[in-house]
Design a protein around this motif. Structure first.
Motif: not given
Length: 264
Positions: A198-207
């Motif tokens: 919803h908020v990330t500008e570039y590629e965001g990662y979730i680990l």
């Protein structure tokens, strides 16, 4: 990075056309690390103890991972800067001024401690704070990234944020318990994914990790060293490589030709 120009000739037609590579600037990063200080951050990790002999907790692992991360990022580029916040019910500054000094990070980690109680966290203030800082970073030719460490297995975070406002990159590190009657880590994970997208500008990662191993946290932090402007999509990540043991290959013994020896 400077642009590259050159000529491409078409010998059959006797003419040439120009090609160019557009300049691409990789911006220095302002990185806001937000640490969940809910009591669940004090869950003990497996097979690890703190230097004073007490149990090694998720919060201890996060502190060490952050110090390693900051040292590595500054080795890559000493122009990156870091600030710190905490998440309880809402977000509070731990160290507001962005700094490139490792000593500032160590001091912030020493001041970090868990709260005794909290309820459903609201990420709206974190996103609002990050958007404000992102505008300041852009005025300086920098980009802002938020790394959120989330430790709750029973409570899903909430937020309210405009869909079309993406001013910063969001990464999430989720440390959780195994699923159980009182835990819903999959639902929490799905909520964090939705918030990230919803908020990330570039590629965001979730680990994520439910194994309770500090080395997994450190390994995940290696992935987050990657610059948002240079990332592949998360599905294509194949690092770090596993160090699988391989059976040693047995090479055939070299044989020498037998030369007959004359008795004469």
């Amino acid at each position: 990075m400077e642009g590259i120009e050159g000529e491409r000739s078409n010998k059959g037609e006797g003419n040439s056309s120009r090609y160019s590579l557009q300049p691409l600037r990789i911006n220095n990063e302002d990185i806001l690390l937000c640490i969940d200080i809910d009591p669940q951050s004090m869950v003990e990790m497996k097979a690890a103890t703190a230097p004073n002999g007490r149990p090694f907790t998720r919060l201890d692992a996060i502190k060490q991972a952050i110090i390693l991360f900051v040292n590595a990022k500054l080795t890559i580029n000493p122009q990156h800067r870091f600030a710190f916040a905490t998440l309880s019910n809402s977000v509070s500054w731990l160290r507001k001024e962005f700094s490139s000094e490792v000593e500032s990070t160590i001091a912030a980690m020493r001041a970090l401690s868990a709260t005794t109680a909290s309820s459903q966290p609201d990420l709206t203030n974190l996103f609002r704070l990050a958007a404000h800082e992102a505008k300041k970073s852009r005025m300086q030719g920098r980009i802002l990234r938020v790394i959120l460490f989330y430790c709750r297995s029973t409570v899903r975070p909430q937020h309210q944020w405009p869909v079309n406002q993406k001013l910063f990159t969001l990464d999430v590190m989720y440390l959780h318990d195994k699923p159980g009657p009182d835990n819903c880590p999959q639902e929490v994970y799905d909520t964090l994914v939705e918030a990230l997208e919803h908020v990330t500008e570039y590629e965001g990662y979730i680990l994520e990790s439910g194994q309770g191993l500090a080395r997994v946290v450190f390994r995940h932090m290696l992935i987050l060293l990657s610059h948002p402007q240079q990332r592949c999509v998360q599905e294509f990540i194949d690092i770090p490589k596993s160090l699988a043991k391989k059976a040693p290959q047995v090479e055939p013994m070299a044989t020498e030709d037998i030369v007959p020896v004359s008795s004469q």
